[in-house]
Design a protein around this motif. Structure first.
Motif, PDB file in Angstrom:
ATOM      1  N   PHE A  90       0.829  -1.200   0.000  1.00  0.00           N
ATOM      2  CA  PHE A  90       0.000   0.000   0.000  1.00  0.00           C
ATOM      3  C   PHE A  90       0.866   1.254   0.000  1.00  0.00           C
ATOM      4  N   VAL A  91       0.483   2.237  -0.802  1.00  0.00           N
ATOM      5  CA  VAL A  91       1.102   3.559  -0.797  1.00  0.00           C
ATOM      6  C   VAL A  91      -0.004   4.547  -0.475  1.00  0.00           C
ATOM      7  N   ASN A  92       0.163   5.271   0.621  1.00  0.00           N
ATOM      8  CA  ASN A  92      -0.835   6.243   1.092  1.00  0.00           C
ATOM      9  C   ASN A  92      -2.215   5.619   1.228  1.00  0.00           C
ATOM     10  N   GLY A  93      -2.259   4.386   1.725  1.00  0.00           N
ATOM     11  CA  GLY A  93      -3.523   3.709   1.985  1.00  0.00           C
ATOM     12  C   GLY A  93      -4.154   3.040   0.779  1.00  0.00           C
ATOM     13  N   LYS A  94      -3.562   3.144  -0.403  1.00  0.00           N
ATOM     14  CA  LYS A  94      -4.114   2.551  -1.623  1.00  0.00           C
ATOM     15  C   LYS A  94      -3.254   1.367  -2.049  1.00  0.00           C
ATOM     16  N   ARG A  95      -3.915   0.239  -2.310  1.00  0.00           N
ATOM     17  CA  ARG A  95      -3.180  -0.956  -2.736  1.00  0.00           C
ATOM     18  C   ARG A  95      -2.595  -0.717  -4.125  1.00  0.00           C
ATOM     19  N   VAL A  96      -1.311  -1.070  -4.299  1.00  0.00           N
ATOM     20  CA  VAL A  96      -0.632  -0.850  -5.580  1.00  0.00           C
ATOM     21  C   VAL A  96       0.098  -2.116  -6.011  1.00  0.00           C
ATOM     22  N   ALA A  97       0.230  -2.270  -7.326  1.00  0.00           N
ATOM     23  CA  ALA A  97       1.068  -3.331  -7.886  1.00  0.00           C
ATOM     24  C   ALA A  97       2.474  -2.784  -8.105  1.00  0.00           C
ATOM     25  N   GLN A  98       2.536  -1.477  -8.449  1.00  0.00           N
ATOM     26  CA  GLN A  98       3.799  -0.795  -8.695  1.00  0.00           C
ATOM     27  C   GLN A  98       3.559   0.693  -8.483  1.00  0.00           C
ATOM     28  N   ALA A  99       4.537   1.387  -7.897  1.00  0.00           N
ATOM     29  CA  ALA A  99       4.389   2.832  -7.676  1.00  0.00           C
ATOM     30  C   ALA A  99       5.755   3.466  -7.467  1.00  0.00           C
ATOM     31  N   LYS A 100       5.850   4.741  -7.847  1.00  0.00           N
ATOM     32  CA  LYS A 100       7.031   5.544  -7.516  1.00  0.00           C
ATOM     33  C   LYS A 100       6.697   6.286  -6.236  1.00  0.00           C
ATOM     34  N   LEU A 101       7.635   6.278  -5.307  1.00  0.00           N
ATOM     35  CA  LEU A 101       7.423   6.932  -4.018  1.00  0.00           C
ATOM     36  C   LEU A 101       7.918   8.368  -4.066  1.00  0.00           C
ATOM     37  N   ALA A 102       7.130   9.276  -3.484  1.00  0.00           N
ATOM     38  CA  ALA A 102       7.477  10.697  -3.418  1.00  0.00           C
ATOM     39  C   ALA A 102       7.597  11.107  -1.957  1.00  0.00           C
ATOM     40  N   VAL A 103       8.192  12.262  -1.733  1.00  0.00           N
ATOM     41  CA  VAL A 103       8.361  12.786  -0.377  1.00  0.00           C
ATOM     42  C   VAL A 103       6.995  12.835   0.319  1.00  0.00           C
ATOM     43  N   GLY A 104       6.935  12.314   1.528  1.00  0.00           N
ATOM     44  CA  GLY A 104       5.709  12.319   2.319  1.00  0.00           C
ATOM     45  C   GLY A 104       4.833  11.094   2.128  1.00  0.00           C
ATOM     46  N   ASP A 105       5.128  10.270   1.129  1.00  0.00           N
ATOM     47  CA  ASP A 105       4.339   9.052   0.918  1.00  0.00           C
ATOM     48  C   ASP A 105       4.559   8.076   2.063  1.00  0.00           C
ATOM     49  N   ARG A 106       3.551   7.235   2.298  1.00  0.00           N
ATOM     50  CA  ARG A 106       3.626   6.174   3.299  1.00  0.00           C
ATOM     51  C   ARG A 106       3.507   4.828   2.587  1.00  0.00           C
ATOM     52  N   LEU A 107       4.518   4.013   2.740  1.00  0.00           N
ATOM     53  CA  LEU A 107       4.541   2.671   2.173  1.00  0.00           C
ATOM     54  C   LEU A 107       4.221   1.698   3.296  1.00  0.00           C
ATOM     55  N   ARG A 108       3.225   0.817   3.060  1.00  0.00           N
ATOM     56  CA  ARG A 108       2.853  -0.155   4.092  1.00  0.00           C
ATOM     57  C   ARG A 108       2.886  -1.565   3.524  1.00  0.00           C
ATOM     58  N   VAL A 109       3.600  -2.449   4.225  1.00  0.00           N
ATOM     59  CA  VAL A 109       3.620  -3.879   3.943  1.00  0.00           C
ATOM     60  C   VAL A 109       3.219  -4.581   5.227  1.00  0.00           C
ATOM     61  N   GLY A 110       2.131  -5.317   5.183  1.00  0.00           N
ATOM     62  CA  GLY A 110       1.605  -5.905   6.413  1.00  0.00           C
ATOM     63  C   GLY A 110       1.307  -4.800   7.406  1.00  0.00           C
ATOM     64  N   ARG A 111       1.858  -4.913   8.593  1.00  0.00           N
ATOM     65  CA  ARG A 111       1.683  -3.873   9.615  1.00  0.00           C
ATOM     66  C   ARG A 111       2.908  -2.985   9.751  1.00  0.00           C
ATOM     67  N   VAL A 112       3.759  -3.026   8.752  1.00  0.00           N
ATOM     68  CA  VAL A 112       4.982  -2.219   8.754  1.00  0.00           C
ATOM     69  C   VAL A 112       4.750  -0.993   7.875  1.00  0.00           C
ATOM     70  N   GLU A 113       4.975   0.180   8.436  1.00  0.00           N
ATOM     71  CA  GLU A 113       4.785   1.419   7.682  1.00  0.00           C
ATOM     72  C   GLU A 113       6.089   2.188   7.572  1.00  0.00           C
ATOM     73  N   LEU A 114       6.397   2.638   6.351  1.00  0.00           N
ATOM     74  CA  LEU A 114       7.605   3.397   6.047  1.00  0.00           C
ATOM     75  C   LEU A 114       7.196   4.758   5.529  1.00  0.00           C
ATOM     76  N   LYS A 115       7.848   5.804   5.996  1.00  0.00           N
ATOM     77  CA  LYS A 115       7.554   7.156   5.532  1.00  0.00           C
ATOM     78  C   LYS A 115       8.703   7.666   4.670  1.00  0.00           C
ATOM     79  N   VAL A 116       8.353   8.294   3.539  1.00  0.00           N
ATOM     80  CA  VAL A 116       9.353   8.764   2.576  1.00  0.00           C
ATOM     81  C   VAL A 116       9.674  10.229   2.825  1.00  0.00           C
ATOM     82  N   ALA A 117      10.960  10.545   2.895  1.00  0.00           N
ATOM     83  CA  ALA A 117      11.431  11.924   3.045  1.00  0.00           C
ATOM     84  C   ALA A 117      12.703  12.070   2.214  1.00  0.00           C
ATOM     85  N   ARG A 118      13.117  13.321   1.994  1.00  0.00           N
ATOM     86  CA  ARG A 118      14.308  13.563   1.176  1.00  0.00           C
ATOM     87  C   ARG A 118      15.363  14.301   1.968  1.00  0.00           C
TER      88      ARG A 118
END
Length: 123
Positions: A90-118
């Motif tokens: 999931f990227v920002n709460g939306k299920r994705v097959a593929q996505a480019k991550l931008a600053v502020g995006d949230r990547l979630r796998v299972g219950r693990v959440e990653l926040k993108v910053a530059r």
């Protein structure tokens, strides 16, 4: 998590919400920063995330597949590709097959959440 050099670290969910929150930063170097350790991804790095010992980032958390997704770091972005995980990427709460991550995006796998910053260049 494990680098290709053989060092391995595991992440486990903490906190009352059950979510592990980390910070994925980029500039000249991408960094996955957790509670206890940091993993660096230079441009050109391709890393897998999952529960399996063969994953580059081993995440011991609920709902994470053996090989959940792949992260590809470039000078300008990080791309995430779901590896047919059972519970989705999931990227920002939306299920994705593929996505480019931008600053502020949230990547979630299972219950693990990653926040993108530059990071600023030169830091």
């Amino acid at each position: 998590m494990r680098s290709r050099r053989g060092s391995r670290k595991r992440y486990e969910p903490t906190g009352s919400s059950g979510f592990f929150t980390a910070l994925l930063r980029y500039g000249g170097m991408w960094i996955l920063q957790g509670n206890e350790s940091t993993f660096r991804l230079p441009a050109g790095a391709i890393k897998t995330v999952g529960r399996a010992p063969r994953a580059d980032f081993i995440v011991d958390a609920a709902l994470v597949s053996r090989l959940h997704c792949r992260l590809t770091a470039t000078d300008r972005s990080v791309e995430v590709v779901d590896l047919q995980s059972t519970n989705g990427t999931f990227v920002n709460g939306k299920r994705v097959a593929q996505a480019k991550l931008a600053v502020g995006d949230r990547l979630r796998v299972g219950r693990v959440e990653l926040k993108v910053a530059r990071l600023s260049t030169g830091l």
